[in-house]
Design a protein around this motif. Sequence first.
Motif, mmCIF file in Angstrom:
data_model
loop_
_atom_site.group_PDB
_atom_site.id
_atom_site.type_symbol
_atom_site.label_atom_id
_atom_site.label_comp_id
_atom_site.label_asym_id
_atom_site.label_seq_id
_atom_site.Cartn_x
_atom_site.Cartn_y
_atom_site.Cartn_z
ATOM 1 N N UNK A 43 5.875 5.088 0.811
ATOM 2 C CA UNK A 43 5.902 4.988 -0.642
ATOM 3 C C UNK A 43 6.340 6.287 -1.302
ATOM 4 N N UNK A 44 6.778 6.148 -2.543
ATOM 5 C CA UNK A 44 6.962 7.272 -3.445
ATOM 6 C C UNK A 44 5.744 7.234 -4.354
ATOM 7 N N UNK A 45 4.825 8.168 -4.135
ATOM 8 C CA UNK A 45 3.548 8.184 -4.843
ATOM 9 C C UNK A 45 3.645 9.006 -6.126
ATOM 10 N N UNK A 46 3.185 8.418 -7.228
ATOM 11 C CA UNK A 46 3.063 9.135 -8.489
ATOM 12 C C UNK A 46 1.588 9.436 -8.689
ATOM 13 N N UNK A 47 1.216 10.722 -8.776
ATOM 14 C CA UNK A 47 -0.181 11.101 -8.972
ATOM 15 C C UNK A 47 -1.000 10.894 -7.716
ATOM 16 N N UNK A 48 -2.330 11.028 -7.837
ATOM 17 C CA UNK A 48 -3.201 10.873 -6.686
ATOM 18 C C UNK A 48 -3.234 9.423 -6.198
ATOM 19 N N UNK A 49 -3.402 9.253 -4.883
ATOM 20 C CA UNK A 49 -3.491 7.911 -4.316
ATOM 21 C C UNK A 49 -4.923 7.400 -4.286
ATOM 22 N N UNK A 50 -5.884 8.302 -4.213
ATOM 23 C CA UNK A 50 -7.289 7.928 -4.048
ATOM 24 C C UNK A 50 -7.969 7.696 -5.391
ATOM 25 N N UNK A 51 -8.883 6.742 -5.421
ATOM 26 C CA UNK A 51 -9.629 6.471 -6.654
ATOM 27 C C UNK A 51 -10.552 7.638 -7.040
ATOM 28 N N UNK A 52 -10.747 8.592 -6.118
ATOM 29 C CA UNK A 52 -11.549 9.788 -6.428
ATOM 30 C C UNK A 52 -10.700 10.869 -7.088
ATOM 31 N N UNK A 80 2.555 3.374 -6.658
ATOM 32 C CA UNK A 80 3.196 3.479 -5.349
ATOM 33 C C UNK A 80 4.454 2.623 -5.383
ATOM 34 N N UNK A 81 5.595 3.291 -5.325
ATOM 35 C CA UNK A 81 6.882 2.611 -5.285
ATOM 36 C C UNK A 81 7.279 2.454 -3.820
ATOM 37 N N UNK A 82 7.553 1.239 -3.396
ATOM 38 C CA UNK A 82 7.891 0.960 -2.003
ATOM 39 C C UNK A 82 9.230 1.573 -1.619
ATOM 40 N N UNK A 83 9.242 2.315 -0.534
ATOM 41 C CA UNK A 83 10.473 2.881 0.022
ATOM 42 C C UNK A 83 10.848 2.130 1.297
ATOM 43 N N UNK A 84 9.851 1.862 2.137
ATOM 44 C CA UNK A 84 10.100 1.192 3.418
ATOM 45 C C UNK A 84 8.859 0.409 3.808
ATOM 46 N N UNK A 85 9.052 -0.760 4.374
ATOM 47 C CA UNK A 85 7.967 -1.657 4.771
ATOM 48 C C UNK A 85 8.077 -1.880 6.269
ATOM 49 N N UNK A 86 7.058 -1.465 7.017
ATOM 50 C CA UNK A 86 7.116 -1.554 8.474
ATOM 51 C C UNK A 86 5.966 -2.382 9.031
#
Length: 118
Positions: A87-96, A69-75
């Motif tokens: 975030x700019x997500x690479x691949x699935x975010x969930x551990x499943x 997860x690359x940070x784009x904006x923090x609110x």
Amino acid sequence: MSFDPATLKYSDQGLIPAIAQDDATGEVLMMAWMNAEAVRQTLDTGRVTYWSRSRQSFWVKGESSGNVQELVDFRVDCDRDCLLVRVRQTGPACHTNRRSCFYTAVRDGTEVELMKPE
């Protein structure tokens, strides 16, 4: 005005919920916990860092899986007790191995799986 993580409202355990949202699609990907140092590391490195309650250690998203997860904006929310990290997500975010941790819905009293593992 400079930002100080100490100004956030943390739980008695020193944690604050952080919701990860895909910056491109707006999809909610996951929720995890941060402490003040995880907030600092996230802002300093641009790699989203959480606090693992089970391991009692920092967890840089994607560090072992490659699903970064690359940070784009923090609110910060209005009460300063919840975070939204876009975030700019690479691949699935969930551990499943699903795109989002929110892959189950309750519809008409029935639990429905919305997405399969990738």
